[in-house]
Design a protein around this motif. Structure first.
Motif, PDB file in Angstrom:
ATOM      1  N   ALA A  87       0.828  -1.209   0.000  1.00  0.00           N
ATOM      2  CA  ALA A  87       0.000   0.000   0.000  1.00  0.00           C
ATOM      3  C   ALA A  87       0.864   1.261   0.000  1.00  0.00           C
ATOM      4  CB  ALA A  87      -0.932  -0.007   1.207  1.00  0.00           C
ATOM      5  N   THR A  88       2.117   1.125   0.366  1.00  0.00           N
ATOM      6  CA  THR A  88       3.018   2.277   0.403  1.00  0.00           C
ATOM      7  C   THR A  88       3.582   2.620  -0.974  1.00  0.00           C
ATOM      8  OG1 THR A  88       4.819   0.759   1.009  1.00  0.00           O
ATOM      9  CG2 THR A  88       3.684   1.897   2.799  1.00  0.00           C
ATOM     10  N   ASP A  89       3.396   1.717  -1.946  1.00  0.00           N
ATOM     11  CA  ASP A  89       3.889   1.995  -3.297  1.00  0.00           C
ATOM     12  C   ASP A  89       3.100   3.145  -3.918  1.00  0.00           C
ATOM     13  OD1 ASP A  89       5.742  -0.026  -3.084  1.00  0.00           O
ATOM     14  OD2 ASP A  89       4.431  -1.535  -3.978  1.00  0.00           O
ATOM     15  N   GLU A  90       3.790   4.075  -4.520  1.00  0.00           N
ATOM     16  CA  GLU A  90       3.150   5.271  -5.061  1.00  0.00           C
ATOM     17  C   GLU A  90       2.914   5.150  -6.569  1.00  0.00           C
ATOM     18  OE1 GLU A  90       5.649   8.499  -3.982  1.00  0.00           O
ATOM     19  OE2 GLU A  90       5.236   8.331  -1.828  1.00  0.00           O
ATOM     20  N   ASN A  91       2.164   6.106  -7.092  1.00  0.00           N
ATOM     21  CA  ASN A  91       1.902   6.203  -8.528  1.00  0.00           C
ATOM     22  C   ASN A  91       1.261   4.928  -9.084  1.00  0.00           C
ATOM     23  OD1 ASN A  91       3.151   8.777  -8.544  1.00  0.00           O
ATOM     24  ND2 ASN A  91       5.159   7.816  -8.755  1.00  0.00           N
ATOM     25  N   LEU A  92       0.180   4.475  -8.429  1.00  0.00           N
ATOM     26  CA  LEU A  92      -0.500   3.259  -8.884  1.00  0.00           C
ATOM     27  C   LEU A  92      -1.077   3.434 -10.288  1.00  0.00           C
ATOM     28  CD1 LEU A  92      -2.422   2.124  -5.668  1.00  0.00           C
ATOM     29  CD2 LEU A  92      -0.328   1.167  -6.632  1.00  0.00           C
ATOM     30  N   GLU A  93      -1.408   4.678 -10.641  1.00  0.00           N
ATOM     31  CA  GLU A  93      -2.009   4.919 -11.955  1.00  0.00           C
ATOM     32  C   GLU A  93      -1.040   4.633 -13.096  1.00  0.00           C
ATOM     33  OE1 GLU A  93      -0.221   8.753 -10.457  1.00  0.00           O
ATOM     34  OE2 GLU A  93      -1.508   7.169  -9.651  1.00  0.00           O
TER      35      GLU A  93
END
Length: 211
Positions: A87-93
């Motif tokens: 959940a801490t990973d960024e820029n999922l888009e």
């Protein structure tokens, strides 16, 4: 003389009884301290839980990731923690699925790729005949096309092989007839044949792929 002997024996018995009770108290206290020490040891060595992303619905290939289809759950995956999306990973888009993921499933790192590397295109197709009710989103589907009926017999041609079914919808046309519309992910090499069949208003049907 016998009186003194009896008193002495009684005193010894009382002392023994008191000593036995004291030993029981000390033993109980030692057990309590041992239990407390064990709890502190376990609590101090407990590994903090990590938050991982879980699919809230069935996700098909080429689905983008975000708050609308993911939720965060705490868990300890031990050695497998690097294999799933946190959940801490960024820029999922910036990520897209390259294979289906079922609702309630963790998002494997092997199932995602940068959006720019997506190798299929989603196309909306109107089917002339409804697919079997057992065909579900996320399954692989073959598309066949045949020319509109004319004086010559039309031979159906397979135009899409094992395309992934993204969604299924039912609509009503101007004649109040139900039309099944599907969104399917096809390879770049099949787009030309599919678009050509749609432009000629060919009869297109879909069946579950046998591959």
């Amino acid at each position: 003389m016998p009186m003194f002997v009896r008193k002495r024996k009684r005193t010894i018995q009382l002392n023994n009884r008191w000593g036995s009770r004291r030993n029981r108290i000390l033993f109980a206290m030692s057990l309590t301290l041992a239990a407390a020490a064990s709890w502190l040891l376990v609590a101090g060595s407990e590994v903090p839980l990590q938050k991982y992303l879980v699919a809230t619905s069935n996700l098909s290939t080429s689905s983008t990731l975000g708050e609308s289809n993911l939720s965060a759950q705490e868990m300890d995956l031990k050695e497998g923690e690097s294999q799933y999306l946190k959940a801490t990973d960024e820029n999922l888009e910036n990520w897209v699925l390259v294979r289906p993921v079922s609702a309630g499933e963790l998002i494997p790192m092997s199932a995602i790729a940068p959006v720019k590397n997506s190798d299929c295109a989603q196309v909306v197709v109107d089917l002339a005949v409804r697919m079997a009710s057992t065909v579900r989103e996320g399954e692989r589907v073959d598309l066949w096309a045949a020319e509109q009926a004319n004086s010559l017999e039309s031979i159906p041609t397979q135009i899409v092989t094992a395309g992934e079914l993204v969604s299924i919808k039912l609509a009503t046309d101007s004649f109040s007839q139900s039309i099944q519309t599907i969104e399917i992910c096809v390879s770049p090499g099949e787009i030309r044949s599919l678009v050509s069949a749609m432009a000629r208003k060919s009869t297109i049907i879909g069946i579950r792929s046998q591959d």
